[in-house]
Every structure is written in structure tokens, then in C-alpha cells.
Design an enzyme around this catalytic site. Structure first.
Site, PDB file in Angstrom:
ATOM      1  N   TYR A   1       0.820  -1.217   0.000  1.00  0.00           N
ATOM      2  CA  TYR A   1       0.000   0.000   0.000  1.00  0.00           C
ATOM      3  C   TYR A   1       0.854   1.267   0.000  1.00  0.00           C
ATOM      4  CZ  TYR A   1      -3.995  -2.977   0.180  1.00  0.00           C
ATOM      5  OH  TYR A   1      -4.920  -3.920  -0.167  1.00  0.00           O
TER       6      TYR A   1
ATOM      7  N   VAL B   1      -9.626   3.107  -4.495  1.00  0.00           N
ATOM      8  CA  VAL B   1      -9.191   3.684  -3.227  1.00  0.00           C
ATOM      9  C   VAL B   1      -8.364   4.946  -3.450  1.00  0.00           C
ATOM     10  CG1 VAL B   1      -9.336   1.461  -2.028  1.00  0.00           C
ATOM     11  CG2 VAL B   1      -7.167   2.114  -3.094  1.00  0.00           C
TER      12      VAL B   1
ATOM     13  N   CYS C   1     -11.404  -0.777  19.914  1.00  0.00           N
ATOM     14  CA  CYS C   1     -10.677   0.494  19.886  1.00  0.00           C
ATOM     15  C   CYS C   1     -11.485   1.528  19.125  1.00  0.00           C
ATOM     16  CB  CYS C   1      -9.323   0.297  19.213  1.00  0.00           C
ATOM     17  SG  CYS C   1      -8.408   1.839  19.077  1.00  0.00           S
TER      18      CYS C   1
ATOM     19  N   HIS D   1     -14.641   0.472  -1.153  1.00  0.00           N
ATOM     20  CA  HIS D   1     -13.502  -0.390  -0.798  1.00  0.00           C
ATOM     21  C   HIS D   1     -12.443   0.348   0.019  1.00  0.00           C
ATOM     22  CE1 HIS D   1     -14.446  -3.430  -4.291  1.00  0.00           C
ATOM     23  NE2 HIS D   1     -15.310  -3.479  -3.310  1.00  0.00           N
TER      24      HIS D   1
ATOM     25  N   GLU E   1     -13.466  -3.226 -23.024  1.00  0.00           N
ATOM     26  CA  GLU E   1     -13.939  -4.583 -23.345  1.00  0.00           C
ATOM     27  C   GLU E   1     -15.145  -4.918 -22.485  1.00  0.00           C
ATOM     28  OE1 GLU E   1     -10.890  -7.377 -22.426  1.00  0.00           O
ATOM     29  OE2 GLU E   1     -10.508  -6.483 -20.467  1.00  0.00           O
TER      30      GLU E   1
ATOM     31  N   GLN F   1     -15.154   1.826  -6.515  1.00  0.00           N
ATOM     32  CA  GLN F   1     -14.419   0.727  -5.887  1.00  0.00           C
ATOM     33  C   GLN F   1     -12.956   1.145  -5.699  1.00  0.00           C
ATOM     34  OE1 GLN F   1     -15.637  -3.314  -7.829  1.00  0.00           O
ATOM     35  NE2 GLN F   1     -16.058  -1.689  -9.289  1.00  0.00           N
TER      36      GLN F   1
ATOM     37  N   CYS G   1      -6.817   1.989  13.329  1.00  0.00           N
ATOM     38  CA  CYS G   1      -6.301   0.943  14.212  1.00  0.00           C
ATOM     39  C   CYS G   1      -6.861  -0.408  13.752  1.00  0.00           C
ATOM     40  CB  CYS G   1      -6.729   1.222  15.646  1.00  0.00           C
ATOM     41  SG  CYS G   1      -6.243  -0.127  16.763  1.00  0.00           S
TER      42      CYS G   1
END
Ligand code: APR
Length: 289
Positions: free
Chosen positions: A103, A140, A178, A156, A262, A138, A164
């Protein structure tokens, strides 16, 4: 209008809202026929009347022309990574550094990317339609926001947010003891020492919905699908549920358009496919009142 035949994908419904993959490969046989127009031909723009409500679903393809890789295309993100290792709670438990490296690299890539004409066209449509427009992505990345979209849900999760690992988000992911929910975070964490700890002792994780977790804002998304009259689906392979089912959740009177180079796996559920790159097709695709 040209007609092409491509097989229907297997029609297994999502058992729950948890995200899951239908299949990574497309199988084509001549069993279903649906209307297709090629983006480089002449075709009627999509008419959006003063009573219409538009629901848009976007996927990785809408950011492809901004230089961000899709998942399942050739050279896509999943070609270099095993999904189970970087996009599941089990992968996180096994090796959080591997997950954060993945990420962190995506944060790096997204920082360098700029919105493309497809993002701008959707922001302009929102500007015209106001609250009759809703965008569910979707993706991010933050390219929709950066082009001006405001009425949107990131089902998403968001690349530039963290939380956390013990915080429960809507839908139930996380053990839940938390309060430290999602907060803006653009930092890169590429070693065990770099991964921050929450005051409760938990590790800070990406605010991303992984496979097996529940997508965010599903109530709001479902409400918007229920009241839309036009659905536009842009740049998503139709392989990941529940998003791949939105086109079926919408009523039979809803006009449903797919835009991408496509046919997606759920192609037979659409009123029309417009085959072309989103950045070329979306500007000029609508005639809105
Ligand atoms: N314009 C429009 N569509 C495009 C473009 C483009 N320029 N380039 C590629 N596409 C299309 C491809 O044809 C493909 O159908 O974008 C789609 C990308 O499909 P995927 O890689 O499967 O991405 P997506 O459908 O968004 O994935 C859904 O799966 O891995 C998970 O959580 C991740 O949100 C992601 C979800």
C-alpha cells in the site's frame, strides 16, 4: 447498433456483502447477445432528463488513463502479487510489513497521478445534476475528489487513510475494542519499526476493505441504487462482488450502460455497452437536463 455475443458469467449470487472474486478469467462463448456500440462510431448520447437520477459505479479502469494500474488487466496489480498475501485479513496477520509495502507503493503511485478527462466528466455531470447524481467507486485513490466529485462513496476504502486494526468499521471488520477510526494518512511504512502503534497497542492498518471484509456505506449505496433511473458503470471487470451485482439490484426500468474497452463479465445485464477508454468516451457521452 452492432450486436456481439459473449457468454454470461456464472450467475452465482453474492452470499453476503463481503467482497469476493467471481473469477479471474473471462470465458467467451456465443450464448448471450446484447447491444454494443464502439466508441469510435457515431451513436446517440445518453439522454438524462430532468426527472432522472444517475448512479455511477467506477472501477480501476477509470484511473487507468491517469497511469494507475488496474488489477486484472495484463501487467495489472495482481499479476505481481498474491491477493491473499496483500489484500486479506489473513495476509495482514501473517506479514503486516509486506502489506504496508504494497500500500505504500500504491500511495506513492497515486500521489503522482492526476485526474483524467473521465474523472472530470463525472464531476461535471455532478455539477449539472446536483443531488440527482451519486458516485460509488471501488477505487481507493482520491482522483474523483481531486477532480471535484463530492457526492461519492468509497466502498472499498481509501488509500490515504489508516485506522487501528482493532477498530470496527461499518459492516464489522476488525475485532472492535478500539475507537481509533479512519484518519487521513499519506505516510509510507516500509519496515516493521515504521508501522505505527495505536494507543491501545494495536497496529495501524490501511483503511482498505480486503477480501472477506464488508464494503463500506452499503446502506447508502443500496438506497441510491433503489432510486436511480440511469446507471453508468465505468471501467470495472464485473469480477468482484457485491459491486458486480449492482447492475442487477437496479430495477428493470433503469437504463444501464457500461463504458470500458472490453465487455465486463456481467455484460449481459446492461442495456448498452460503449466500448472504449473512459477518458475518451465520457466527455460528451451525456446530454443532461
Ligand atoms: N477506461 C475504462 N476501462 C478501462 C480502461 C480505460 N481506459 N482500461 C482498462 N479498463 C477496464 C478493463 O477492461 C477492466 O474491465 O477496467 C477494468 C479493470 O478491471 P479490474 O482490474 O478487475 O478492476 P476492478 O473491476 O476495479 O476491480 C474491483 O477488485 O481487486 C479488487 O478491491 C479491488 O476495487 C478492486 C476490485
Amino acid at each position: 447498433m452492432e450486436k456481439v455475443a459473449i457468454n454470461p458469467p456464472c450467475s452465482r449470487a453474492a452470499v453476503s456483502f463481503a467482497i469476493g472474486i467471481l473469477g479471474l478469467r473471462r470465458m467467451r462463448t456465443a450464448t448471450a447477445v446484447y447491444p454494443v456500440v464502439m466508441a469510435n462510431s457515431t451513436y446517440e448520447p445518453i439522454q438524462i432528463g430532468s426527472e432522472d437520477r444517475v448512479f455511477v459505479l467506477t472501477g480501476a479502469g477509470v484511473s487507468a488513463e491517469s497511469g494507475l494500474r488496474t488489477f486484472r488487466d495484463q501487467g495489472g496489480l495482481w499479476e505481481g502479487h498474491r491477493v491473499e498475501e496483500v489484500a486479506t485479513p489473513e495476509g495482514w496477520d501473517e506479514d503486516p510489513v509486506r502489506v504496508w509495502r504494497f500500500y505504500s507503493q500504491r500511495r506513492r503511485d497515486a500521489r503522482l497521478a492526476e485526474p483524467n478527462p473521465a474523472h472530470h466528466a463525472l464531476a461535471a455531470l455532478e455539477e449539472q445534476l446536483g443531488e440527482r447524481f451519486f458516485l460509488c467507486t471501488q477505487n481507493v485513490d482520491d482522483l474523483h475528489e481531486r477532480s471535484g466529485s463530492r457526492r461519492l462513496a468509497h466502498m472499498h476504502g481509501e488509500l490515504f487513510a489508516s485506522r487501528c486494526e482493532f477498530h470496527t468499521v461499518a459492516g464489522g471488520a476488525g475485532p472492535g475494542h478500539c475507537d481509533k477510526g479512519p484518519f487521513p494518512d499519506a505516510a509510507l511504512y516500509e519496515s516493521a519499526e515504521a508501522i505505527p502503534r495505536c494507543a491501545c497497542g494495536g497496529r495501524i492498518r490501511p483503511h482498505i476493505v480486503w477480501f472477506g471484509e464488508i464494503p463500506l456505506e452499503m446502506d447508502r449505496i443500496q438506497q441510491e441504487i433503489d432510486r436511480c433511473t440511469v446507471m453508468l458503470v465505468v471501467g470495472t471487470s464485473g469480477a468482484v462482488y457485491p459491486a458486480a451485482n449492482f447492475v442487477r439490484w437496479a430495477g428493470s426500468l433503469v437504463r444501464k450502460y457500461y463504458i470500458g474497452p472490453e465487455a465486463p463479465m456481467n455484460a449481459q445485464a446492461f442495456t448498452r455497452l460503449v466500448l472504449g477508454n473512459a477518458g475518451q468516451v465520457l466527455p460528451g457521452l451525456f446530454k443532461a437536463k
